[in-house]
Design a protein around this motif. Structure first.
Motif, PDB file in Angstrom:
ATOM      1  N   GLU A  85       1.024  -1.277  -0.139  1.00 20.05           N
ATOM      2  CA  GLU A  85      -0.042  -0.103   0.054  1.00 20.05           C
ATOM      3  C   GLU A  85       0.815   1.370  -0.070  1.00 20.05           C
ATOM      4  OE1 GLU A  85      -4.060  -1.363   2.379  1.00 20.05           O
ATOM      5  OE2 GLU A  85      -2.189  -0.995   3.599  1.00 20.05           O
ATOM      6  N   TYR A  86       2.033   1.128   0.721  1.00 22.54           N
ATOM      7  CA  TYR A  86       2.884   2.305   0.916  1.00 22.54           C
ATOM      8  C   TYR A  86       3.678   2.572  -0.654  1.00 22.54           C
ATOM      9  CZ  TYR A  86       6.533   5.475   2.308  1.00 22.54           C
ATOM     10  OH  TYR A  86       7.288   6.545   2.297  1.00 22.54           O
ATOM     11  N   GLY A  87       3.895   1.488  -1.156  1.00 22.17           N
ATOM     12  CA  GLY A  87       4.474   1.788  -2.349  1.00 22.17           C
ATOM     13  C   GLY A  87       3.570   2.235  -3.438  1.00 22.17           C
ATOM     14  N   ILE A  88       2.199   2.011  -3.283  1.00 19.41           N
ATOM     15  CA  ILE A  88       1.133   2.199  -4.549  1.00 19.41           C
ATOM     16  C   ILE A  88       1.024   3.694  -4.215  1.00 19.41           C
ATOM     17  CG2 ILE A  88      -1.172   2.195  -4.897  1.00 19.41           C
ATOM     18  CD1 ILE A  88      -1.137  -0.967  -4.555  1.00 19.41           C
ATOM     19  N   LEU A  89       1.111   4.245  -2.704  1.00 17.07           N
ATOM     20  CA  LEU A  89       0.669   5.705  -2.317  1.00 17.07           C
ATOM     21  C   LEU A  89       2.072   6.730  -2.880  1.00 17.07           C
ATOM     22  CD1 LEU A  89      -0.830   5.385   1.193  1.00 17.07           C
ATOM     23  CD2 LEU A  89      -1.973   6.151  -0.892  1.00 17.07           C
ATOM     24  N   MET A  90       3.018   6.056  -2.945  1.00 16.47           N
ATOM     25  CA  MET A  90       4.224   6.601  -3.045  1.00 16.47           C
ATOM     26  C   MET A  90       4.173   6.891  -4.887  1.00 16.47           C
ATOM     27  SD  MET A  90       5.856   8.034  -0.523  1.00 16.47           S
ATOM     28  CE  MET A  90       4.280   8.070   0.052  1.00 16.47           C
ATOM     29  N   ARG A  91       3.789   5.851  -5.512  1.00 17.94           N
ATOM     30  CA  ARG A  91       3.953   5.973  -6.911  1.00 17.94           C
ATOM     31  C   ARG A  91       2.608   6.841  -7.144  1.00 17.94           C
ATOM     32  NH1 ARG A  91       5.658   5.726 -11.722  1.00 17.94           N
ATOM     33  NH2 ARG A  91       4.237   4.595 -13.369  1.00 17.94           N
ATOM     34  N   ILE A  92       1.540   6.854  -6.674  1.00 20.11           N
ATOM     35  CA  ILE A  92       0.347   7.942  -7.061  1.00 20.11           C
ATOM     36  C   ILE A  92       0.965   9.377  -6.649  1.00 20.11           C
ATOM     37  CG2 ILE A  92      -1.921   8.761  -6.011  1.00 20.11           C
ATOM     38  CD1 ILE A  92      -2.632   5.923  -5.686  1.00 20.11           C
ATOM     39  N   ARG A  93       1.787   9.395  -5.539  1.00 17.37           N
ATOM     40  CA  ARG A  93       2.331  10.794  -5.453  1.00 17.37           C
ATOM     41  C   ARG A  93       3.248  11.096  -6.669  1.00 17.37           C
ATOM     42  NH1 ARG A  93       6.953  11.402  -1.248  1.00 17.37           N
ATOM     43  NH2 ARG A  93       7.869  10.456  -3.359  1.00 17.37           N
ATOM     44  N   ASP A  94       4.054  10.504  -6.934  1.00 14.83           N
ATOM     45  CA  ASP A  94       4.974  10.755  -7.969  1.00 14.83           C
ATOM     46  C   ASP A  94       4.241  11.011  -9.309  1.00 14.83           C
ATOM     47  OD1 ASP A  94       7.217  10.268  -6.227  1.00 14.83           O
ATOM     48  OD2 ASP A  94       7.515   8.293  -6.926  1.00 14.83           O
ATOM     49  N   LEU A  95       3.323  10.015  -9.694  1.00 18.06           N
ATOM     50  CA  LEU A  95       2.461  10.314 -10.835  1.00 18.06           C
ATOM     51  C   LEU A  95       1.926  11.614 -10.765  1.00 18.06           C
ATOM     52  CD1 LEU A  95       0.924   6.871 -11.148  1.00 18.06           C
ATOM     53  CD2 LEU A  95       2.667   7.936 -12.856  1.00 18.06           C
ATOM     54  N   LYS A  96       1.402  12.246  -9.444  1.00 13.43           N
ATOM     55  CA  LYS A  96       0.722  13.524  -9.511  1.00 13.43           C
ATOM     56  C   LYS A  96       1.691  14.508  -9.696  1.00 13.43           C
ATOM     57  CE  LYS A  96      -3.202  12.420  -6.337  1.00 13.43           C
ATOM     58  NZ  LYS A  96      -3.886  12.680  -5.064  1.00 13.43           N
ATOM     59  N   MET A  97       2.959  14.398  -9.216  1.00 11.69           N
ATOM     60  CA  MET A  97       3.993  15.657  -9.529  1.00 11.69           C
ATOM     61  C   MET A  97       4.224  15.320 -10.823  1.00 11.69           C
ATOM     62  SD  MET A  97       6.103  15.071  -5.820  1.00 11.69           S
ATOM     63  CE  MET A  97       7.537  14.974  -6.999  1.00 11.69           C
ATOM     64  N   SER A  98       4.483  14.424 -11.495  1.00 13.03           N
ATOM     65  CA  SER A  98       4.760  14.253 -12.850  1.00 13.03           C
ATOM     66  C   SER A  98       3.366  14.821 -13.836  1.00 13.03           C
ATOM     67  CB  SER A  98       4.981  12.885 -13.306  1.00 13.03           C
ATOM     68  OG  SER A  98       5.206  12.801 -14.812  1.00 13.03           O
ATOM     69  N   TYR A  99       2.497  14.751 -13.575  1.00  7.82           N
ATOM     70  CA  TYR A  99       1.235  15.133 -14.229  1.00  7.82           C
ATOM     71  C   TYR A  99       1.222  16.598 -14.138  1.00  7.82           C
ATOM     72  CZ  TYR A  99      -3.705  16.559 -15.366  1.00  7.82           C
ATOM     73  OH  TYR A  99      -4.472  17.121 -15.935  1.00  7.82           O
ATOM     74  N   LYS A 100       1.348  17.266 -12.696  1.00  9.77           N
ATOM     75  CA  LYS A 100       1.583  18.677 -12.759  1.00  9.77           C
ATOM     76  C   LYS A 100       2.590  19.441 -13.660  1.00  9.77           C
ATOM     77  CE  LYS A 100      -0.597  18.836  -7.989  1.00  9.77           C
ATOM     78  NZ  LYS A 100      -0.339  19.180  -6.549  1.00  9.77           N
ATOM     79  N   ASP A 101       3.696  18.905 -13.732  1.00  9.15           N
ATOM     80  CA  ASP A 101       4.690  19.329 -14.396  1.00  9.15           C
ATOM     81  C   ASP A 101       4.583  19.137 -15.926  1.00  9.15           C
ATOM     82  OD1 ASP A 101       6.075  19.672 -11.922  1.00  9.15           O
ATOM     83  OD2 ASP A 101       7.488  17.767 -12.169  1.00  9.15           O
ATOM     84  N   GLN A 102       3.953  18.206 -16.140  1.00  9.56           N
ATOM     85  CA  GLN A 102       3.423  17.884 -17.878  1.00  9.56           C
ATOM     86  C   GLN A 102       2.393  18.934 -18.127  1.00  9.56           C
ATOM     87  OE1 GLN A 102       3.259  13.817 -18.607  1.00  9.56           O
ATOM     88  NE2 GLN A 102       5.157  13.343 -18.037  1.00  9.56           N
ATOM     89  N   PHE A 103       1.317  19.164 -17.035  1.00  8.95           N
ATOM     90  CA  PHE A 103       0.463  20.106 -17.398  1.00  8.95           C
ATOM     91  C   PHE A 103       0.893  21.582 -17.610  1.00  8.95           C
ATOM     92  CE2 PHE A 103      -2.939  22.775 -16.195  1.00  8.95           C
ATOM     93  CZ  PHE A 103      -3.991  22.474 -17.019  1.00  8.95           C
ATOM     94  N   THR A 104       2.017  21.779 -16.666  1.00  7.01           N
ATOM     95  CA  THR A 104       2.458  23.260 -16.751  1.00  7.01           C
ATOM     96  C   THR A 104       3.231  23.305 -17.937  1.00  7.01           C
ATOM     97  OG1 THR A 104       2.726  23.312 -14.364  1.00  7.01           O
ATOM     98  CG2 THR A 104       4.038  24.805 -15.581  1.00  7.01           C
ATOM     99  N   GLU A 105       3.890  22.350 -18.472  1.00 10.27           N
ATOM    100  CA  GLU A 105       4.695  22.450 -19.592  1.00 10.27           C
ATOM    101  C   GLU A 105       3.786  22.541 -20.974  1.00 10.27           C
ATOM    102  OE1 GLU A 105       7.812  19.704 -22.440  1.00 10.27           O
ATOM    103  OE2 GLU A 105       7.521  19.434 -20.374  1.00 10.27           O
ATOM    104  N   LEU A 106       2.570  21.688 -20.800  1.00 10.05           N
ATOM    105  CA  LEU A 106       1.550  21.880 -22.163  1.00 10.05           C
ATOM    106  C   LEU A 106       0.884  23.399 -21.989  1.00 10.05           C
ATOM    107  CD1 LEU A 106      -0.350  20.507 -23.862  1.00 10.05           C
ATOM    108  CD2 LEU A 106      -1.863  19.971 -22.157  1.00 10.05           C
ATOM    109  N   GLN A 107       0.662  23.868 -20.724  1.00 12.00           N
ATOM    110  CA  GLN A 107       0.157  25.190 -20.849  1.00 12.00           C
ATOM    111  C   GLN A 107       1.118  26.205 -21.556  1.00 12.00           C
ATOM    112  OE1 GLN A 107      -2.853  24.099 -20.555  1.00 12.00           O
ATOM    113  NE2 GLN A 107      -3.372  26.149 -19.613  1.00 12.00           N
ATOM    114  N   MET A 108       2.421  26.147 -21.127  1.00  9.98           N
ATOM    115  CA  MET A 108       3.437  26.943 -21.824  1.00  9.98           C
ATOM    116  C   MET A 108       3.413  26.987 -23.343  1.00  9.98           C
ATOM    117  SD  MET A 108       6.494  26.792 -18.929  1.00  9.98           S
ATOM    118  CE  MET A 108       7.530  26.333 -19.723  1.00  9.98           C
TER     119      MET A 108
END
Length: 103
Positions: A14-37
């Motif tokens: 469960e902890y591994g899954i939560l960390m993976r979700i956290r990492d994916l959310k951060m990656s999504y935010k970064d890619q979304f910001t790049e898309l907006q630019m």
């Protein structure tokens, strides 16, 4: 055995899954910001292209008027070129994409 996150006890899976979700959310935010630019850059470029296109057409009309003494008619994005009778062999129209058609 297990890790505690915000007061909750999670097993290793469960902890591994939560960390993976956290990492994916951060990656999504970064890619979304790049898309907006990139979208912003595209809109800016479209504006630049439109302005340059209008300037090119205006300059062409001026050149054509000075060269042949005839105004170029503008039908939307297409320019209709009417040449004097002595230049019948080069009569045509310009469709805005740089293609001359016979007329």
């Amino acid at each position: 055995l297990g890790d505690e996150v915000e007061g909750n006890l999670y097993d290793d899976q469960e902890y591994g899954i939560l960390m993976r979700i956290r990492d994916l959310k951060m990656s999504y935010k970064d890619q979304f910001t790049e898309l907006q630019m990139v979208k912003s850059e595209i809109e800016y470029s479209k504006g630049q292209i439109d302005a340059i296109r209008k300037e090119l057409i205006r300059n062409f009309k001026d050149w054509y008027r000075n060269r042949y003494g005839i105004d170029v008619t503008n039908a939307g994005d297409d320019l209709e070129l009417v040449l004097p009778a002595e230049d019948d062999d080069v009569r045509g129209s310009w469709n805005g994409s740089g293609v001359m058609g016979g007329g």
